[in-house]
Design a protein around this motif. Sequence first.
Motif, short mmCIF file in Angstrom:
data_model
loop_
_atom_site.label_atom_id
_atom_site.label_comp_id
_atom_site.label_asym_id
_atom_site.label_seq_id
_atom_site.Cartn_x
_atom_site.Cartn_y
_atom_site.Cartn_z
N ALA A 69 0.89 -1.33 -0.26
CA ALA A 69 -0.20 0.36 -0.09
C ALA A 69 1.03 1.13 -0.19
O ALA A 69 0.87 2.30 -0.23
CB ALA A 69 -1.23 0.43 1.19
N PHE A 70 2.34 1.15 0.46
CA PHE A 70 3.33 2.79 0.94
C PHE A 70 3.97 2.33 -0.42
O PHE A 70 3.31 4.18 -0.73
CB PHE A 70 3.71 2.22 2.25
CG PHE A 70 4.74 3.22 2.31
CD1 PHE A 70 3.84 4.33 3.65
CD2 PHE A 70 5.85 3.62 1.81
CE1 PHE A 70 4.95 5.53 3.66
CE2 PHE A 70 6.35 4.84 2.66
CZ PHE A 70 6.04 5.53 2.82
N ALA A 71 4.28 1.58 -1.35
CA ALA A 71 4.68 1.86 -2.58
C ALA A 71 3.99 2.43 -3.62
O ALA A 71 3.89 3.04 -4.17
CB ALA A 71 5.63 0.39 -2.88
N HIS A 72 2.84 1.74 -3.14
CA HIS A 72 1.52 2.47 -4.16
C HIS A 72 1.48 4.30 -4.03
O HIS A 72 1.61 5.40 -5.12
CB HIS A 72 0.55 1.69 -4.13
CG HIS A 72 -0.19 2.46 -5.31
ND1 HIS A 72 -0.74 2.22 -6.66
CD2 HIS A 72 -1.82 3.14 -4.54
CE1 HIS A 72 -1.92 3.36 -6.84
NE2 HIS A 72 -2.47 3.83 -6.44
N ALA A 73 1.10 4.34 -3.01
CA ALA A 73 1.31 5.41 -2.56
C ALA A 73 2.32 6.73 -2.30
O ALA A 73 1.84 7.61 -2.32
CB ALA A 73 0.20 6.21 -0.68
N GLU A 74 2.98 6.69 -1.81
CA GLU A 74 4.22 6.83 -2.06
C GLU A 74 5.36 7.11 -3.04
O GLU A 74 6.31 8.07 -3.11
CB GLU A 74 5.20 6.58 -0.30
CG GLU A 74 4.81 7.31 0.75
CD GLU A 74 4.47 8.77 0.93
OE1 GLU A 74 4.74 9.64 0.41
OE2 GLU A 74 3.51 9.27 0.63
N PHE A 75 5.77 6.14 -3.62
CA PHE A 75 6.83 5.44 -4.74
C PHE A 75 5.92 5.50 -5.99
O PHE A 75 6.63 5.79 -7.05
CB PHE A 75 8.05 4.60 -4.73
CG PHE A 75 8.59 4.56 -3.69
CD1 PHE A 75 9.62 4.98 -3.20
CD2 PHE A 75 7.80 3.65 -1.74
CE1 PHE A 75 10.45 4.97 -2.43
CE2 PHE A 75 8.82 3.92 -0.43
CZ PHE A 75 10.14 4.60 -0.84
N GLU A 76 4.83 5.21 -5.57
CA GLU A 76 3.92 5.53 -6.88
C GLU A 76 4.17 4.44 -8.11
O GLU A 76 4.40 3.74 -8.78
CB GLU A 76 4.33 6.70 -8.59
CG GLU A 76 3.48 7.62 -7.39
CD GLU A 76 3.60 8.80 -8.34
OE1 GLU A 76 4.69 9.11 -9.60
OE2 GLU A 76 2.59 10.17 -8.15
N LEU A 77 4.78 3.05 -7.42
CA LEU A 77 5.20 1.30 -7.99
C LEU A 77 3.99 0.51 -7.02
O LEU A 77 4.08 0.89 -6.14
CB LEU A 77 6.74 1.46 -7.26
CG LEU A 77 7.56 2.18 -8.00
CD1 LEU A 77 8.60 1.80 -7.37
CD2 LEU A 77 7.09 1.74 -9.94
N ASP A 78 3.70 -0.10 -7.88
CA ASP A 78 2.34 -1.29 -7.31
C ASP A 78 3.85 -2.63 -7.52
O ASP A 78 3.82 -2.93 -7.90
CB ASP A 78 1.89 -1.53 -9.40
CG ASP A 78 0.21 -0.27 -8.75
OD1 ASP A 78 -0.05 0.31 -8.10
OD2 ASP A 78 0.11 -0.64 -10.20
N LEU A 79 3.51 -3.31 -6.13
CA LEU A 79 3.85 -4.07 -5.24
C LEU A 79 2.59 -5.62 -5.77
O LEU A 79 2.25 -5.43 -5.00
CB LEU A 79 4.17 -4.01 -4.22
CG LEU A 79 5.46 -4.59 -3.85
CD1 LEU A 79 6.85 -4.76 -4.76
CD2 LEU A 79 6.02 -4.30 -2.20
#
Length: 386
Positions: free
Chosen positions: A106-116
Motif C-alpha cells: 500500500a505504501f509503495a503505491h502511495a509514496e513511490f507510485e509503484l505497484d507491488l
Amino acid sequence: MTSDATDFYASLPVFDNFAEAVKAKNYRPLPDDWVIGFSDVVGSTQAIANGRYKAVNMVGAGVIASVANALGRRPFPFIFGGDGASFAVSPSEAPAAAQALAAMAAFAHAEFELDLRIATIPVRQIRAAARDVRVARFAVSEHCNYAMFAGGGLSWFEERAKRGEFALPHAPDGALPDLSGLSCRWGVAPAKYGLVLSVIVSPRGDDPRYPALVDEVVQMVLGAAQSGRPITVESLGVGAAGQAIALEACAVKASGVSRLRAQFTAATNYLMGLTFHKLKLKAGGFDAALYAAEVAANADFRKFDDGLRMTLDCAPAFADALEARLAAADDFADWGVFRQKSAQITCFVPSINEHGHVHFVDGAEGGYTMAATALKARRLLKAEAA
C-alpha cells in the motif's frame, strides 16, 4: 516435517566460501509449515526506462526492511531480487510478516507510485507440487551473512504469483510499514574494470549438467584477474542530493511524520552522512571509515535463489568469455546478462553502531531486471524454434 521453532534458520551452518555455498548438498529443507513470501514491482521495465530503477530497488529492499522490523529484527531467510524480494518465516511469525508485506504494498503505491505484487504460500503447498524449498547461509563477511535458496520452489511460486495466484491483498490506504533503517544515500559505483555485468543463470528442469555449470561459472569468476565485487571502499560515494533525499524522505514518512518533516530529516541525514564520509570522522562508537569498509564487505553482489545471480565488475573480455560459456549451455540452462557502466546499493542499517548492516547490490541501469528480461527473451526464442 513441521516446526514452529524460529531458531531453525539460526541453527544452519554458515559457509564463507561461495563455491561451497552454491553446492546442493549444503542446503537444508525448510519445515513444512513455514511460509514463503514473494514481492515484485509490476512494470519495473518501464520504470527503468523512466529512470526510476533506484526507486524500484528501494521498494524491493523496503519489503525486507518492513518484514525484518515487524519480526523485531530476528534473523530470517530473505533474498533481494532487484525489483522485489522473497523470504521465509515460521508459522508464528507469518501473520506479522504478511501484515508488513501488505502495508509495504500500500505504501509503495502511495509514496513511490509503484505497484507491488505480493503473495504468500506455505512450504507444504509447494512440496505438494513436487518442488522444494531448501536454504543455506553464506557469510559475505565476518559480521554479515545472507540466505540462499534451492529446490525450485521459489521459482515455481514466483511464476504462479505473477499470474495472480496466492495473491495477498494490499493493506488499506494509509497503512504504514516500519521502514526504520532503510536508506539510499550512496551514489552509483562506477566500474573499475570496464563494465558492471548483471548475470542470471537458471536451470531448465532437473538437468544434471546444471550444477557442474554453476561450479564452472563460479570458478571462472573467482579465478579471473579482472572480475570482482562491484562495491568497494574506493567506489563508494554519496549520491546526488536530490534523488537521495527524495527517496529517503519517502521511507522516513512511513514513521508517520509529515512530508515536510520527513524531507527535513532525510536532508539532515544526507548532510551528516556526506560530512562524515568525506572527512572520515568518528563520533561516539561510530567510525565513518570503518563503516564504509563494512558497507563494501557486507554487499550481496552474488547469491543463489534456484539459480545463480551475480553483479560483477569485470573487463569486457571476461564478459565475452562468460557469455560464450553460457551460450554453450543453451540446451539445458536459461540465462541472461546485462551490461552497464555502474552498480548501485540500497541499504538496511538498523544501527550504525552494529556491524551486520546489509547492503543490496544491483546494476545501476537495469541490473537484474534487465538480465531477467534477456533470459525470458532467449527462452521464448528457443520455445518458438522448438
